[in-house]
Design an enzyme around this catalytic site. Structure first.
Site, short mmCIF file in Angstrom:
data_model
loop_
_atom_site.label_atom_id
_atom_site.label_comp_id
_atom_site.label_asym_id
_atom_site.label_seq_id
_atom_site.Cartn_x
_atom_site.Cartn_y
_atom_site.Cartn_z
N ASP A 106 0.84 -1.20 0.00
CA ASP A 106 0.00 0.00 0.00
C ASP A 106 0.87 1.26 0.00
OD1 ASP A 106 -3.10 0.72 0.72
OD2 ASP A 106 -1.68 2.26 1.40
N CYS A 167 5.12 -6.20 -10.51
CA CYS A 167 6.09 -6.38 -9.43
C CYS A 167 5.76 -7.68 -8.68
CB CYS A 167 5.99 -5.18 -8.48
SG CYS A 167 6.89 -5.39 -6.97
N ILE A 232 -10.48 -10.65 2.91
CA ILE A 232 -10.54 -11.58 1.79
C ILE A 232 -9.52 -12.68 2.04
CG2 ILE A 232 -10.13 -11.84 -0.68
CD1 ILE A 232 -11.15 -8.71 -0.52
N TYR A 474 -3.06 2.94 -6.46
CA TYR A 474 -1.99 3.92 -6.21
C TYR A 474 -2.52 4.90 -5.16
CZ TYR A 474 0.35 2.15 -10.42
OH TYR A 474 0.96 1.35 -11.35
P1 FDA Z 1 -1.25 -4.35 1.28
O1 FDA Z 1 -1.12 -5.59 2.08
O2 FDA Z 1 -0.49 -3.15 1.73
O3 FDA Z 1 -2.79 -4.01 1.11
C1 FDA Z 1 -3.26 -2.92 0.36
C2 FDA Z 1 -4.67 -2.56 0.83
O4 FDA Z 1 -5.54 -3.68 0.72
C3 FDA Z 1 -4.73 -2.16 2.32
O5 FDA Z 1 -5.78 -1.25 2.50
C4 FDA Z 1 -5.05 -3.47 3.01
O6 FDA Z 1 -5.65 -3.33 4.29
C5 FDA Z 1 -6.00 -4.11 2.01
N1 FDA Z 1 -5.90 -5.56 2.05
C6 FDA Z 1 -4.79 -6.31 1.86
N2 FDA Z 1 -5.10 -7.60 1.94
C7 FDA Z 1 -6.41 -7.67 2.19
C8 FDA Z 1 -7.30 -8.77 2.40
N3 FDA Z 1 -6.88 -10.02 2.33
N4 FDA Z 1 -8.60 -8.51 2.67
C9 FDA Z 1 -9.04 -7.22 2.74
N5 FDA Z 1 -8.24 -6.16 2.54
C10 FDA Z 1 -6.93 -6.38 2.29
N6 FDA Z 1 -0.38 -2.05 -9.05
C11 FDA Z 1 -0.75 -2.49 -10.28
O7 FDA Z 1 -1.95 -2.55 -10.58
N7 FDA Z 1 0.19 -2.88 -11.19
C12 FDA Z 1 1.52 -2.87 -10.91
O8 FDA Z 1 2.33 -3.24 -11.75
C13 FDA Z 1 1.92 -2.40 -9.62
N8 FDA Z 1 3.25 -2.34 -9.28
C14 FDA Z 1 3.62 -1.98 -8.00
C15 FDA Z 1 4.98 -1.99 -7.64
C16 FDA Z 1 5.36 -1.64 -6.34
C17 FDA Z 1 6.82 -1.66 -5.98
C18 FDA Z 1 4.38 -1.24 -5.40
C19 FDA Z 1 4.79 -0.83 -4.01
C20 FDA Z 1 3.03 -1.23 -5.75
C21 FDA Z 1 2.64 -1.60 -7.05
N9 FDA Z 1 1.29 -1.61 -7.43
C22 FDA Z 1 0.93 -2.01 -8.70
C23 FDA Z 1 0.25 -1.20 -6.47
C24 FDA Z 1 -0.37 -2.43 -5.77
O9 FDA Z 1 -1.23 -3.09 -6.67
C25 FDA Z 1 -1.19 -1.99 -4.55
O10 FDA Z 1 -0.38 -1.32 -3.64
C26 FDA Z 1 -1.89 -3.19 -3.89
O11 FDA Z 1 -2.96 -2.74 -3.12
C27 FDA Z 1 -0.91 -3.96 -3.04
O12 FDA Z 1 -1.46 -5.10 -2.49
P2 FDA Z 1 -0.72 -5.76 -1.23
O13 FDA Z 1 -1.55 -6.91 -0.77
O14 FDA Z 1 0.70 -6.00 -1.55
O15 FDA Z 1 -0.75 -4.56 -0.22
#
Ligand code: FDA
Length: 534
Positions: A106, A167, A232, A474
């Site tokens: 995030d 990523c 989820i 984003y």
């Molecule tokens: P994280 O765990 O931080 O969760 C993000 C949000 O979702 C938070 O609000 C969290 O509470 C909630 N959440 C997470 N898991 C959950 C669950 N199981 N149930 C309910 N809520 C939940 N995007 C894209 O579309 N294409 C790309 O190529 C990229 N590339 C990219 C590169 C890098 C280096 C970064 C830092 C980010 C991206 N992104 C991206 C953005 C990315 O898709 C976005 O940050 C996502 O929300 C990340 O998901 P995570 O589970 O990793 O994040």
């Protein structure tokens, strides 16, 4: 006032303060006891030696890993899905906020930071993947990374893929909940467009699938941000066909090599190309020797970075016809399998498939990002203004703009099909990014934040309006009002950022939220508000 009365007031203040503090502490203890009873192991509090390393492991933006960043009362890392409902029950009974973390990417740290007492539900161990190549589907648990999903799919079949982000360390839980795009998006749409079922724990601790949650909630979690609706647990996704081999290329052009004119032309053609062809543009500043062109010591490098879902012999004539100015020739093109192309776009050696299973990025830094949508080409003099921003001192470490082409399948999917609304009519999406290091952060991070805000302001006349659209994955807390303690968002406040992320879908998201979580238990600074007033 007499001295005696002043002293009495002083002691009264101290007494009430200590009452509040001790009852807050008691309340926290009740909560921790409940958690430990329900959960025996996998509960980490600040007294555990591994608390800090577990907290920091998934943090992708060091802006939110400072000593002053608020820390959770506890981190819970369940091993199995049935261990999650009791965590929700304890949190609800003790009015404790939950932040769910899957991959921790995030942009504003919302999965692991809150301004009120909170716990992190870290799904790092809920990461199983089952691929069924015959039915071209996979069940993937939220804590799995995109890299591991791609790897497991490729293990079963070289001609199946999945259209999600670039990523590999991104978590499936957050990514699919916000949309999720990558190099296959012009051919197959977003990751969330390819979800066919899901499992979620709701506010009452029930584990629901698509059938039992109903179509409204199933609609909401595919792009509306999962964090507003529950936890989820897993997604069932439709895998997509890819050929044995794809073609990639990356061509750099500087200002001295006509980059401005090439980008200007790219804007009008990239969204109209065949669905198989994805060409994005990455803009960055490049140092050159003094007095050799550009502005002073710098120039702009535009990298035309492409995936073609097909062979070189079909690609070359297509490029010759649509974009001859780029001058693509056979030796610029590389043939590889689709899974190798994932490594190529990450910058990894293409034969190191095992790297896709790494959860940790080799390095993380401090950054701030923003997004925009472009519906009419930016004139050349508008692009030149961007170059001037890039020549400012704050862009010295790294400032990047990424132009991602829309069109193709993205145009065919209705804006209301899932909450992600940015479909037909968009030429491309912009991601604005600025990075800085620990030394700069120690001096003045504000400088970099203010630079990217200036860039965003500069872009106003060239991007979508009313609303100025933004991509929820984003996450950008600048774009709307959010209240100071980050615990509630009222409907009128939320509509400011909500219409930017979701356009007309925002009101339907609010209706779903009001039904499934009326008391607004699942919340963060930009969660969907409930209309029920408590
Ligand atoms: P994280 O765990 O931080 O969760 C993000 C949000 O979702 C938070 O609000 C969290 O509470 C909630 N959440 C997470 N898991 C959950 C669950 N199981 N149930 C309910 N809520 C939940 N995007 C894209 O579309 N294409 C790309 O190529 C990229 N590339 C990219 C590169 C890098 C280096 C970064 C830092 C980010 C991206 N992104 C991206 C953005 C990315 O898709 C976005 O940050 C996502 O929300 C990340 O998901 P995570 O589970 O990793 O994040």
């Amino acid at each position: 006032m007499k001295l005696r009365s002043l002293l009495a007031l002083f002691f009264l203040a101290i007494f009430s303060f200590s009452l509040v503090v001790s009852s807050a502490k008691e309340h926290d203890l009740d909560f921790l006891e409940c958690l430990k009873k329900a959960h025996e192991s996998n509960v980490y509090t600040p007294t555990n030696s591994s608390y800090t390393s577990i907290l920091s492991f998934s943090i992708q933006n060091l802006r939110f890993d400072a000593p002053s960043t608020p820390k959770p009362l506890a981190i819970v890392t369940p091993q199995q899905e049935p261990q999650i409902p009791p965590v929700i029950r304890c949190a609800r009974e003790n009015e404790m906020e939950i932040r769910t973390r899957s991959g921790g990417h995030d942009y504003e740290g919302l999965s692991y930071v809150s301004k009120v007492p909170f716990l992190i539900l870290d799904l790092i161990n809920i990461s199983g993947i089952t691929v069924d190549a015959k039915s071209k589907t996979a069940w993937v648990q939220s804590g799995a990374t995109l890299g591991s999903l791609y790897y497991r799919v490729a293990e079963k079949s070289r001609t199946l893929g999945f259209p999600a982000g670039l990523c590999p360390t991104i978590g499936v839980g957050g990514h699919l909940g916000g949309g999720g795009y990558g190099t296959l998006m012009r051919k197959y749409g977003l990751a969330a467009d390819n979800v066919v079922d899901a499992r979620i724990v709701d506010v009452n601790g029930r584990i629901l699938d698509r059938k039992s949650m109903g179509e409204d909630l199933f609609w909401a979690i595919r792009g509306g941000g999962g964090a507003s609706f529950g936890v989820i647990l897993a997604w069932k996704v439709r895998l997509v066909d890819v050929p044995q081999n794809v073609t990639v290329f990356s061509i750099d052009r500087t200002l001295e090599q006509n980059a401005t004119r090439l980008i200007h032309k790219w804007q009008s053609l990239a969204h109209k190309l065949e669905k198989d062809l994805f060409i994005r543009v990455i803009l960055s500043r490049m140092n050159i020797k003094p007095n050799q062109g550009g502005t002073g010591n710098y120039t702009i490098r535009a990298t035309f970075n492409s995936l073609f879902v097909g062979g070189i012999d079909r690609l070359l004539p297509m490029m010759q016809e649509s974009f001859p100015e780029l001058g693509l020739v056979r030796k610029d093109c590389i043939t590889m399998s689709w899974i190798q192309s994932i490594l190529y776009f990450t910058g990894f050696p293409i034969d190191s498939l095992e790297l896709l299973l790494e959860r940790k990025q080799s390095s993380v830094g401090y950054f701030k990002a923003k997004s925009d949508y472009v519906q009419n080409p930016i004139p050349e003099n508008g692009l030149e203004g961007i170059w001037r921003m890039f020549f400012q001192a704050e862009a010295n470490l790294q400032a990047v703009m990424i132009f991602t082409p829309y069109g193709g399948r993205m145009d065919e999917i209705a804006a209301s099909s899932i909450p992600f609304p940015h479909r037909a009519g968009n030429l491309y999406k912009i991601q604005h990014l600025v990075f800085w290091g620990a030394a700069e952060a120690a001096r003045d991070s504000e400088r970099y934040l203010s630079w990217i805000r200036r860039l965003y302001k500069y872009m106003t006349p060239y991007v979508s309006k009313s609303p100025r659209e933004a991509y929820v994955n984003y996450r950008d807390l600048d774009i709307g009002a959010n209240n100071d303690n980050g615990t509630t968002t009222s409907y009128p406040q939320a509509k400011i950022w909500g219409s930017k992320y979701f356009k007309n879908n925002f009101d339907r998201l609010v209706r779903v939220k009001t039904v499934v979580d009326p008391g607004n238990f699942f919340k963060n600074e930009q969660s969907i508000p409930s209309l029920v007033i408590r």
